[in-house]
Design a protein around this motif. Sequence first.
Motif, PDB file in Angstrom:
ATOM      1  N   ASP A  12       0.831  -1.201   0.000  1.00  0.00           N
ATOM      2  CA  ASP A  12       0.000   0.000   0.000  1.00  0.00           C
ATOM      3  C   ASP A  12       0.866   1.250   0.000  1.00  0.00           C
ATOM      4  OD1 ASP A  12      -2.816  -1.001   0.257  1.00  0.00           O
ATOM      5  OD2 ASP A  12      -1.927  -2.015   1.972  1.00  0.00           O
ATOM      6  N   GLY A  13       0.484   2.216  -0.838  1.00  0.00           N
ATOM      7  CA  GLY A  13       1.189   3.483  -0.882  1.00  0.00           C
ATOM      8  C   GLY A  13       2.420   3.505  -1.762  1.00  0.00           C
ATOM      9  N   SER A  14       2.655   2.439  -2.543  1.00  0.00           N
ATOM     10  CA  SER A  14       3.870   2.379  -3.360  1.00  0.00           C
ATOM     11  C   SER A  14       3.723   3.075  -4.708  1.00  0.00           C
ATOM     12  CB  SER A  14       4.293   0.920  -3.577  1.00  0.00           C
ATOM     13  OG  SER A  14       3.245   0.169  -4.161  1.00  0.00           O
ATOM     14  N   GLY A  15       2.516   3.525  -5.049  1.00  0.00           N
ATOM     15  CA  GLY A  15       2.342   4.273  -6.294  1.00  0.00           C
ATOM     16  C   GLY A  15       1.769   3.472  -7.441  1.00  0.00           C
ATOM     17  N   LYS A  16       1.118   2.362  -7.157  1.00  0.00           N
ATOM     18  CA  LYS A  16       0.592   1.491  -8.219  1.00  0.00           C
ATOM     19  C   LYS A  16      -0.414   2.206  -9.114  1.00  0.00           C
ATOM     20  CE  LYS A  16      -0.910  -1.396  -5.193  1.00  0.00           C
ATOM     21  NZ  LYS A  16      -0.372  -0.657  -4.017  1.00  0.00           N
ATOM     22  N   ALA A  17      -1.399   2.865  -8.498  1.00  0.00           N
ATOM     23  CA  ALA A  17      -2.440   3.536  -9.283  1.00  0.00           C
ATOM     24  C   ALA A  17      -1.837   4.646 -10.143  1.00  0.00           C
ATOM     25  CB  ALA A  17      -3.519   4.100  -8.361  1.00  0.00           C
ATOM     26  N   THR A  18      -0.893   5.376  -9.569  1.00  0.00           N
ATOM     27  CA  THR A  18      -0.243   6.459 -10.312  1.00  0.00           C
ATOM     28  C   THR A  18       0.483   5.920 -11.534  1.00  0.00           C
ATOM     29  OG1 THR A  18       0.035   7.815  -8.331  1.00  0.00           O
ATOM     30  CG2 THR A  18       1.507   8.276 -10.193  1.00  0.00           C
ATOM     31  N   GLN A  19       1.263   4.859 -11.340  1.00  0.00           N
ATOM     32  CA  GLN A  19       2.040   4.322 -12.449  1.00  0.00           C
ATOM     33  C   GLN A  19       1.163   3.618 -13.485  1.00  0.00           C
ATOM     34  OE1 GLN A  19       5.124   5.003 -13.228  1.00  0.00           O
ATOM     35  NE2 GLN A  19       5.293   6.277 -11.390  1.00  0.00           N
ATOM     36  N   ALA A  20       0.103   2.946 -13.036  1.00  0.00           N
ATOM     37  CA  ALA A  20      -0.827   2.333 -13.989  1.00  0.00           C
ATOM     38  C   ALA A  20      -1.478   3.420 -14.842  1.00  0.00           C
ATOM     39  CB  ALA A  20      -1.882   1.524 -13.248  1.00  0.00           C
ATOM     40  N   GLY A  21      -1.870   4.529 -14.196  1.00  0.00           N
ATOM     41  CA  GLY A  21      -2.485   5.624 -14.929  1.00  0.00           C
ATOM     42  C   GLY A  21      -1.543   6.267 -15.934  1.00  0.00           C
ATOM     43  N   LEU A  22      -0.284   6.456 -15.531  1.00  0.00           N
ATOM     44  CA  LEU A  22       0.700   7.049 -16.448  1.00  0.00           C
ATOM     45  C   LEU A  22       0.964   6.136 -17.641  1.00  0.00           C
ATOM     46  CD1 LEU A  22       3.284   8.570 -13.935  1.00  0.00           C
ATOM     47  CD2 LEU A  22       1.753   9.826 -15.472  1.00  0.00           C
ATOM     48  N   LEU A  23       1.020   4.829 -17.386  1.00  0.00           N
ATOM     49  CA  LEU A  23       1.227   3.904 -18.499  1.00  0.00           C
ATOM     50  C   LEU A  23       0.055   3.972 -19.473  1.00  0.00           C
ATOM     51  CD1 LEU A  23       2.663   1.635 -20.001  1.00  0.00           C
ATOM     52  CD2 LEU A  23       1.558   0.001 -18.445  1.00  0.00           C
ATOM     53  N   CYS A  24      -1.160   4.016 -18.944  1.00  0.00           N
ATOM     54  CA  CYS A  24      -2.339   4.067 -19.816  1.00  0.00           C
ATOM     55  C   CYS A  24      -2.356   5.361 -20.632  1.00  0.00           C
ATOM     56  CB  CYS A  24      -3.609   3.930 -18.993  1.00  0.00           C
ATOM     57  SG  CYS A  24      -3.846   2.261 -18.331  1.00  0.00           S
ATOM     58  N   GLN A  25      -1.957   6.458 -20.024  1.00  0.00           N
ATOM     59  CA  GLN A  25      -1.878   7.713 -20.773  1.00  0.00           C
ATOM     60  C   GLN A  25      -0.860   7.606 -21.909  1.00  0.00           C
ATOM     61  OE1 GLN A  25      -1.119  10.967 -18.036  1.00  0.00           O
ATOM     62  NE2 GLN A  25      -2.713  10.253 -16.634  1.00  0.00           N
ATOM     63  N   HIS A  26       0.266   6.958 -21.621  1.00  0.00           N
ATOM     64  CA  HIS A  26       1.313   6.786 -22.630  1.00  0.00           C
ATOM     65  C   HIS A  26       0.819   5.890 -23.764  1.00  0.00           C
ATOM     66  CE1 HIS A  26       5.961   6.736 -23.098  1.00  0.00           C
ATOM     67  NE2 HIS A  26       5.391   6.588 -24.278  1.00  0.00           N
ATOM     68  N   LEU A  27       0.141   4.807 -23.418  1.00  0.00           N
ATOM     69  CA  LEU A  27      -0.399   3.908 -24.438  1.00  0.00           C
ATOM     70  C   LEU A  27      -1.409   4.638 -25.323  1.00  0.00           C
ATOM     71  CD1 LEU A  27      -0.951   0.714 -22.246  1.00  0.00           C
ATOM     72  CD2 LEU A  27       0.817   1.032 -23.995  1.00  0.00           C
ATOM     73  N   GLU A  28      -2.211   5.483 -24.703  1.00  0.00           N
ATOM     74  CA  GLU A  28      -3.208   6.241 -25.469  1.00  0.00           C
ATOM     75  C   GLU A  28      -2.533   7.175 -26.453  1.00  0.00           C
ATOM     76  OE1 GLU A  28      -7.465   8.387 -24.546  1.00  0.00           O
ATOM     77  OE2 GLU A  28      -5.964   8.283 -22.953  1.00  0.00           O
ATOM     78  N   ARG A  29      -1.473   7.845 -26.006  1.00  0.00           N
ATOM     79  CA  ARG A  29      -0.731   8.742 -26.907  1.00  0.00           C
ATOM     80  C   ARG A  29      -0.116   7.975 -28.064  1.00  0.00           C
ATOM     81  NH1 ARG A  29       1.164  10.885 -21.978  1.00  0.00           N
ATOM     82  NH2 ARG A  29       3.214   9.895 -22.264  1.00  0.00           N
ATOM     83  N   GLU A  30       0.289   6.732 -27.798  1.00  0.00           N
ATOM     84  CA  GLU A  30       0.915   5.909 -28.837  1.00  0.00           C
ATOM     85  C   GLU A  30      -0.109   5.217 -29.724  1.00  0.00           C
ATOM     86  OE1 GLU A  30       4.245   5.495 -29.443  1.00  0.00           O
ATOM     87  OE2 GLU A  30       4.652   7.042 -27.926  1.00  0.00           O
ATOM     88  N   GLY A  31      -1.397   5.369 -29.394  1.00  0.00           N
ATOM     89  CA  GLY A  31      -2.439   4.741 -30.190  1.00  0.00           C
ATOM     90  C   GLY A  31      -2.566   3.247 -29.967  1.00  0.00           C
ATOM     91  N   VAL A  32      -2.147   2.779 -28.798  1.00  0.00           N
ATOM     92  CA  VAL A  32      -2.223   1.350 -28.472  1.00  0.00           C
ATOM     93  C   VAL A  32      -3.544   1.078 -27.747  1.00  0.00           C
ATOM     94  CG1 VAL A  32      -1.161  -0.570 -27.218  1.00  0.00           C
ATOM     95  CG2 VAL A  32       0.288   1.208 -28.251  1.00  0.00           C
ATOM     96  N   PRO A  33      -4.424   0.235 -28.298  1.00  0.00           N
ATOM     97  CA  PRO A  33      -5.688  -0.072 -27.614  1.00  0.00           C
ATOM     98  C   PRO A  33      -5.421  -0.829 -26.310  1.00  0.00           C
ATOM     99  CG  PRO A  33      -5.738  -0.762 -29.928  1.00  0.00           C
ATOM    100  CD  PRO A  33      -4.312  -0.451 -29.597  1.00  0.00           C
ATOM    101  N   PHE A  34      -6.184  -0.510 -25.262  1.00  0.00           N
ATOM    102  CA  PHE A  34      -5.982  -1.170 -23.973  1.00  0.00           C
ATOM    103  C   PHE A  34      -7.245  -1.041 -23.149  1.00  0.00           C
ATOM    104  CE2 PHE A  34      -5.078   3.254 -23.240  1.00  0.00           C
ATOM    105  CZ  PHE A  34      -5.614   3.503 -21.987  1.00  0.00           C
ATOM    106  N   ARG A  35      -7.312  -1.813 -22.068  1.00  0.00           N
ATOM    107  CA  ARG A  35      -8.325  -1.659 -21.030  1.00  0.00           C
ATOM    108  C   ARG A  35      -7.602  -1.542 -19.701  1.00  0.00           C
ATOM    109  NH1 ARG A  35     -13.475  -3.738 -21.933  1.00  0.00           N
ATOM    110  NH2 ARG A  35     -13.948  -3.057 -19.818  1.00  0.00           N
ATOM    111  N   GLU A  36      -8.062  -0.630 -18.861  1.00  0.00           N
ATOM    112  CA  GLU A  36      -7.482  -0.450 -17.528  1.00  0.00           C
ATOM    113  C   GLU A  36      -8.449  -1.014 -16.492  1.00  0.00           C
ATOM    114  OE1 GLU A  36      -5.532   3.065 -14.720  1.00  0.00           O
ATOM    115  OE2 GLU A  36      -6.765   3.606 -16.446  1.00  0.00           O
ATOM    116  N   ILE A  37      -7.946  -1.851 -15.589  1.00  0.00           N
ATOM    117  CA  ILE A  37      -8.776  -2.415 -14.531  1.00  0.00           C
ATOM    118  C   ILE A  37      -8.106  -2.158 -13.186  1.00  0.00           C
ATOM    119  CG2 ILE A  37      -9.848  -4.166 -15.988  1.00  0.00           C
ATOM    120  CD1 ILE A  37      -7.888  -6.221 -14.904  1.00  0.00           C
ATOM    121  N   ASP A  38      -8.926  -2.164 -12.149  1.00  0.00           N
ATOM    122  CA  ASP A  38      -8.440  -1.791 -10.825  1.00  0.00           C
ATOM    123  C   ASP A  38      -9.145  -2.653  -9.781  1.00  0.00           C
ATOM    124  OD1 ASP A  38      -7.023  -0.006  -8.998  1.00  0.00           O
ATOM    125  OD2 ASP A  38      -8.980   0.811  -8.502  1.00  0.00           O
ATOM    126  N   PHE A  39      -8.381  -3.216  -8.870  1.00  0.00           N
ATOM    127  CA  PHE A  39      -8.955  -4.057  -7.817  1.00  0.00           C
ATOM    128  C   PHE A  39      -8.555  -3.529  -6.445  1.00  0.00           C
ATOM    129  CE2 PHE A  39      -8.447  -6.979 -11.457  1.00  0.00           C
ATOM    130  CZ  PHE A  39      -9.770  -7.349 -11.612  1.00  0.00           C
TER     131      PHE A  39
END
Length: 221
Positions: A12-39
């Motif tokens: 907890d508190g290690s930055g998982k949500a932040t890094q997952a979000g940044l990766l998804c933003q990067h994938l979107e900029r690159e035009g890579v289709p993806f789905r983001e899920i969170d548990f």
Amino acid sequence: MSGKLIVFEGTDGSGKATQAGLLCQHLEREGVPFREIDFPRYGKPSAAMVQEYLNGNLGKRPGDVSAYAASLFFSMDRYASYKQDWGGFYESGGLVVANRYTTSNAVHQASKLPEEERKEYLDWLFDLEYNKLGLPRPDLVLYLDMPTEITERMMRQREQATGTHADIHEQDETYLKNCRANAKEVVKDCGWTVINCASDGVPRTVEDIHAQVYRIVKKLL
């Protein structure tokens, strides 16, 4: 045909949500289709028992609920998520980015057990979710390793800033230290990729960590 599953893991508190979000933003900029899920999926019926557990309604400390019982709460939420949400996309070849997964049980729940019982638990956990329930195995697990004293400080700051209340995991520093110690062994046994999020006791910037994350992920795309 199956897709690709990338999982962000860490205490907890290690930055998982932040890094997952940044990766998804990067994938979107690159035009890579993806789905983001969170548990866990807070607010969904399938996560009701998870919330009972984390809110302290089944015991005020993590160890008050057995590793096996707690694992089932989270597993059922993941199973419902797969069936209701992202399974079809994944099975058609899609890329899925997850903030937490089965890996979270491996980090958190195994830490409740004596060391000599942890392998038996992990074998049970992975067989349950990947074989019995048919959930996909991750193609890449990025374990964000942050010293517990830093995560504790960051979580307290987050609570004050957002007005939220820490769950029974986040409140228990000894438990979080045990989780991190357990994770070091799980990481080695399961072949996860470690991202060191601090250097000489100082947190790295989120941008610096993301750059490392993307270099690793790019090899999988």
